[in-house]
Design a protein around this motif. Structure first.
Motif, short mmCIF file in Angstrom:
data_model
loop_
_atom_site.label_atom_id
_atom_site.label_comp_id
_atom_site.label_asym_id
_atom_site.label_seq_id
_atom_site.Cartn_x
_atom_site.Cartn_y
_atom_site.Cartn_z
N TRP A 1 -108.77 -22.28 -80.98
CA TRP A 1 -107.72 -22.68 -80.05
C TRP A 1 -107.10 -21.48 -79.35
N VAL A 2 -106.83 -20.41 -80.10
CA VAL A 2 -106.24 -19.22 -79.50
C VAL A 2 -107.24 -18.55 -78.57
N GLU A 3 -108.51 -18.50 -78.99
CA GLU A 3 -109.53 -17.86 -78.16
C GLU A 3 -109.75 -18.60 -76.85
N LEU A 4 -109.41 -19.89 -76.81
CA LEU A 4 -109.53 -20.67 -75.58
C LEU A 4 -108.39 -20.37 -74.61
N GLY A 5 -107.49 -19.49 -75.01
CA GLY A 5 -106.39 -19.11 -74.13
C GLY A 5 -105.19 -20.03 -74.20
N LYS A 6 -105.14 -20.89 -75.21
CA LYS A 6 -104.03 -21.83 -75.34
C LYS A 6 -102.77 -21.08 -75.79
N THR A 7 -101.67 -21.45 -75.17
CA THR A 7 -100.40 -20.80 -75.51
C THR A 7 -99.37 -21.80 -76.04
N THR A 8 -99.74 -23.06 -76.14
CA THR A 8 -98.87 -24.08 -76.71
C THR A 8 -99.62 -24.81 -77.81
N PRO A 9 -98.91 -25.48 -78.72
CA PRO A 9 -99.58 -26.16 -79.84
C PRO A 9 -100.47 -27.30 -79.37
N TYR A 10 -101.42 -27.66 -80.22
CA TYR A 10 -102.29 -28.81 -79.99
C TYR A 10 -101.58 -30.03 -80.54
N SER A 11 -100.75 -30.65 -79.68
CA SER A 11 -99.86 -31.72 -80.14
C SER A 11 -100.61 -32.94 -80.66
N THR A 12 -101.86 -33.10 -80.27
CA THR A 12 -102.65 -34.25 -80.73
C THR A 12 -102.77 -34.26 -82.26
N LEU B 1 -93.73 -30.28 -85.38
CA LEU B 1 -93.84 -31.28 -86.44
C LEU B 1 -92.46 -31.58 -87.04
N LEU B 2 -91.67 -30.56 -87.28
CA LEU B 2 -90.32 -30.76 -87.82
C LEU B 2 -89.45 -31.55 -86.85
N GLU B 3 -89.62 -31.31 -85.56
CA GLU B 3 -88.84 -32.06 -84.57
C GLU B 3 -89.21 -33.55 -84.61
N ASP B 4 -90.48 -33.85 -84.78
CA ASP B 4 -90.90 -35.24 -84.88
C ASP B 4 -90.25 -35.92 -86.09
#
Length: 968
Positions: free
Chosen positions: A173-184, A287-290
């Protein structure tokens, strides 16, 4: 049979290869550069807790000046979340620290219990399996919180967080350049997309030890998600797939060689370690917010353990002769509740367990004082045919329901019919560190002559000193007291309950002498201590002498003197000590040849918590929580955390026994943020307590620095028996059975003795009375361990969110030594409703002008339909998550589904609103409505708007007012 053998084999592997840690380091990073699961979890908890407190302060019009970032400390958050922040206010963050520690330890346990489970670590591209674990775990947490079962909820939450956090280290996920969580990963109603197929190559060989570019360019260009394969037994993996990497991963030597994990800075993709850790923090907060939205702010803060005050916990005998005791329990509890209502010392929760000769319960756990009052009001003294009571069964339920380190008060005047539970109660006391005080009335005195009955028909009964000894023994183990008093003196004895309900109570010194002998004890008074109290229990012939640090003395012949005033109730002497800034070393000399105890307490923000941990010395030099007792003659390690002060310097942590004959000093290693790893070498057989000493270095002058000491209440007993048990999962569906394999071994000097032949008695017990099967004994033959299995069945009628605590004990043939494990499970019904509630705005009325000076003179409003769908469980609650308006709701039917109609109105000064909608299984839908205003009112026009669900809505309202409806 083959499946059971494989399960047992995996358990054995987990036991004997504890270094199989292939994730972020669990607890400590001794290289000083890597981020651990403990760091990630604590950062997320502190930030989210601070955010919740900030939102509550804003809604109440209070200031909240704390900056929410990764530098937060436990004490900073506790202080900022307190509505009373005067310089003289006493705060204890023991509960907060203990709760965070519980989550972190259970997070770390995943690497021990589920070391070889690919779905628990997102290995082998098991994204669906990992997501299922997370969503099922979150549902179980929400169900547990709904029933006030916060201890089990923290255990489950910690383990869920481990799996979620591992995704960012083990996937690309990080290597794909993602900067936000995978909310799915926390939303089961959303599909997992862009997954690399089973036949899709993902990696190429590393260039020597450099694995920075081993992910295939096509994989990155297409944005496909993968994770590394991991296996300690075989090098086989699908062709072209990435490996996890590391010395234990045999797949990493198979082409394509190398790995992609980011567990630490020295890992295959270690250059991305900190990015992965930061994303894991953000994902944990999401997750804690949910959970927060689903359970509400108040319950969320209780889940995090944010409490200034103690829990009021009573276990009460309801036999006919207990009418006076019940009345006194009612009086003292009502006085505490009424006098502390609205203050920082108001009890954070209430626990009540009645018992008598026919049984025990029902258990009441609540945060509502009126519910607790109603429960006590309904207690009545009745019955009287049996001389024995189910006291320990009631206490067992209280120990598993109350938060760890709680004070529990037991009222009885009869022997226990369930004395066989003594070892189970002892195990639970040691595990929970709860302090149990018994208030025993009329020992060796029957109320009526033999052959007569009381006014309510109850039989006369007596409790002998031998009967009472059981209660004395349990009180000693917990650090509590066994107070023997007459019915007429009850109100004097219950003063200890009021003492314990004060804020930030700490134990300075405690000792038990049995058999008794004259002795002199020293304790240190430091500048932070207030309202010091000493309790001396013993025979009526006992005398004592109190000496201050300045040499002033007072004897027990003086009920009021220069150092203290005291009163006597039965076998208890309660001394209110007047220190008058006389810091330093004080003495209590006790003169008695009968058994007695001495306990000195005070109020102070400075305290400590500790947990037994055990080392993993293979792949990672790290530690995990140690269940049960430490092994005699072996090494023991404690993780000690000092609370309430940044200026305290710990100089000594020791284990000492109650006789004073043995003392073992530990070696200290600071692991940051007031935490110390303490190692004891060759701990002898015995019964010990933990004592901490140090200096408060707040003063720059060495001569003015104050020495201090604190002592843990709960005793630590060593054992030469090793008991280990691991469950394959921690949730039980109603009507289902879980099997828990366990292993018993004998040890010599802390090491398992494979050549020994022994027979051990086995006892398994649970607090809910669920059906279980267990062997009654285990035989260990030379060269083989003693293995067994316990099965536990949850009844079909069990309510989702109920917790059950299982204790497995092993005792030697001579009944002189025993050890145990304590496991907690959550009853969780399978959730089929995974769809979040849907919000549809149907109308908006009134325009708002842009002039801020005129906003208070006008209102705007909207109506929305909220539904959980035809097959949903139904809307349970709608709350204003953000906004200062008024909300009302009603139900309506339509097209085969129940619809909740929400009507919201607010001043034009509040132009944004977020409604949180929760269904009956905890799925959260969020409706966001934002009104933008124009300079002047304009004619009504039609505006189109699209929700995140993809539905186009058409609404009419004032020009330039745009509405955004989304499900977050």
């Amino acid at each position: 049979m083959a499946a059971r053998q494989r399960a047992m084999f995996l358990v054995v592997v987990a036991f004997f290869l504890p270094g199989l840690i292939h994730s972020f380091k669990p607890l400590f990073s001794f290289d000083g550069n890597s981020t651990t699961h403990r760091d990630i979890t604590q950062r997320a908890v502190l930030r989210k807790t601070a955010e919740v407190c900030r939102d509550i302060a804003a809604s109440e019009g209070r200031d909240f000046s704390l900056t929410v970032d990764d530098s937060l400390s436990v004490d900073q958050v506790q202080r900022a979340c307190s509505s009373t922040n005067t310089p003289t206010s006493l705060r204890s963050n023991v509960m907060f620290r203990s709760s965070i520690a519980s989550m972190c330890f259970n997070n770390a346990q995943v690497d021990v219990i589920f070391a070889l489970s690919e779905k628990h670590h997102f290995d082998d591209e098991t994204f669906q399996g990992g997501r299922d674990l997370i969503t099922a775990g979150v549902s179980a947490v929400k169900a547990s919180v709904k029933l006030n079962n916060f201890v089990t909820a923290r255990w489950t939450l910690g383990r869920v967080c481990h799996t979620l956090q591992d995704f960012y280290s083990h996937s690309n996920w990080v290597e794909l350049g993602k900067t936000t969580p995978y909310s799915t990963l926390i939303r089961p109603d959303q599909p997992l997309e862009n997954l690399a197929g089973p036949n899709t190559p993902t990696c190429r060989n590393c260039a020597g030890k450099n694995c920075a570019n081993n992910l295939l360019p096509d994989l990155l260009q297409q944005g496909l998600l993968t994770s590394g394969y991991f296996n300690i037994f075989s090098s086989a993996k699908p062709a072209g797939k990435c490996s996890h990497g590391g010395s234990f991963d045999r797949t990493s030597i198979q082409n394509p060689v190398g790995g992609i994990n980011k567990d630490e800075v020295g890992s295959s993709h270690g250059s991305l370690h900190h990015k992965a850790a930061d994303l894991a923090v953000t994902a944990t907060m999401e997750l804690l917010e949910d959970i927060r939205v689903a359970v509400g702010d108040k319950s969320f803060l209780r889940l995090m353990g944010l409490s200034q005050s103690s829990v009021l916990c009573f276990v009460i005998d309801t036999r006919g002769s207990m009418s006076n005791d019940i009345a006194e329990a009612k009086r003292v509890s009502f006085h505490i509740i009424d006098s502390k209502k609205g203050t920082q010392q108001e009890p954070s929760a209430y626990v009540l367990v009645p018992f008598n000769e026919t049984g025990f319960g029902p258990l009441i756990t609540t945060t509502n004082a009126d519910v607790f009052k109603d429960g006590i009001n309904k207690l009545s003294a009745h019955g009287g045919e049996d001389l024995l009571e189910s006291c320990l069964s009631g206490l067992q339920l209280a120990l598993t329901a109350a938060p760890c380190s709680s004070e529990i008060f037991v009222f009885t005047d009869a022997p226990a019919k369930d004395a066989h539970l003594k070892s189970t109660i002892t195990a639970l006391i040691e595990s929970t560190k709860c302090v149990v005080t018994f208030i025993l009335t009329d020992i060796l005195a029957s109320r009526w002559p033999w052959g007569r009955r009381g006014s309510q028909g109850e039989s006369p009964r007596t409790m002998s000193q031998s009967d009472a000894q059981l209660y004395h023994d349990l009180a000693r183990v917990s650090g509590g007291q066994a107070i023997e008093v007459t019915k007429s003196d009850l109100s004097l004895a219950t003063s200890v309950i009021e003492d314990s309900s004060a804020s930030a109570v700490v134990t300075v010194f405690q000792v038990v002498r049995n058999p008794g002998r004259p002795d002199t004890f020293t304790f240190t008074v430091d500048g932070s201590l207030r309202n010091m109290t000493a309790y001396i229990t013993g025979a009526s012939s006992l005398t004592f002498n109190l000496t201050s640090s300045t040499g002033v003395s007072q004897s027990s012949s003086q009920s009021s003197g220069p150092l203290a005033s005291f009163n006597t109730a039965g076998n208890l002497r309660r001394l209110s000590i007047n220190t008058e800034n006389q810091t330093g070393s004080w003495e209590i000399s006790v003169y008695s040849n009968n058994a007695y105890s001495v306990k000195v307490t005070g109020q102070s923000s400075v305290n400590f918590i500790y947990n037994l941990v055990e080392a993993h010395k293979r792949n990672h030099t790290d530690f995990s929580l140690k269940e049960g007792r430490p092994l005699s003659g072996g090494n023991a390690s404690l993780l000690v955390s000092v609370t309430g002060s940044d200026t305290v310097k710990v100089t000594e942590v020791a284990l000492f026994d109650s006789s004073g004959a043995t003392e073992v000093i530990g070696s200290l290693q600071s692991v940051g943020s007031g935490n110390f790893l303490v190692t004891f070498t060759g701990v002898p057989a015995g019964d010990f307590v933990v004592r901490l000493r140090g200096e408060d270095s707040s003063s720059t002058s060495r001569s003015k620095r104050s020495s201090f000491q604190r002592q843990a209440s709960t005793h630590i007993k060593t054992s030469s028996i090793s008991v280990t048990a691991q469950a394959s999962h921690t949730n039980i569906e109603p009507g289902s059975t879980i099997s828990i394999p366990f292993t018993v071994a004998t040890t010599t000097n802390g090491v398992v003795n494979d050549s020994a032949t022994r027979t051990f008695a086995v006892r398994a017990n649970n607090d809910r009375g669920y059906t279980l099967t267990s062997p009654t004994m285990v035989i260990i033959a030379a060269g083989s361990g003693g293995n067994g299995s316990v099965t536990l069945t949850a009844p079909v009628s069990a309510v989702s969110g109920t917790d059950v605590t299982l204790t497995i004990e092993a005792e030697n043939a001579a009944a002189t030594d025993s050890n145990y494990v304590v496991l907690r499970f959550s009853v969780a019904a399978k959730v089929t409703d995974v769809t979040r509630p849907v919000c549809q705005v149907v109308s908006i009325s009134t325009c708002c002008l842009s002039s801020s000076s005129l906003c208070a003179s006008s209102q705007w409003a909207f109506i929305a339909n909220l539904t959980d769908g035809i097959n949903g469980t139904g809307i349970e609650s709608i709350t204003i998550h953000q906004g200062n308006g008024t909300l009302s709701s009603s139900t309506a039917g339509g097209h085969g589904e129940n619809i909740t109609v929400a009507t919201y109105s607010a001043s034009c000064c509040s132009q944004n609103v977020v409604l949180a909608t929760v269904d009956r299984v905890g799925n959260v839908g969020t409706c966001v409505v934002q009104a933008r205003v124009s300079a002047t009112a304009s004619p009504v026009t039609a505006v189109s708007m699209t929700s995140t669900g993809g539905h186009t809505l058409s609404i009419s309202h004032c020009l330039w007012i745009s509405v955004v409806v989304s499900l977050l």
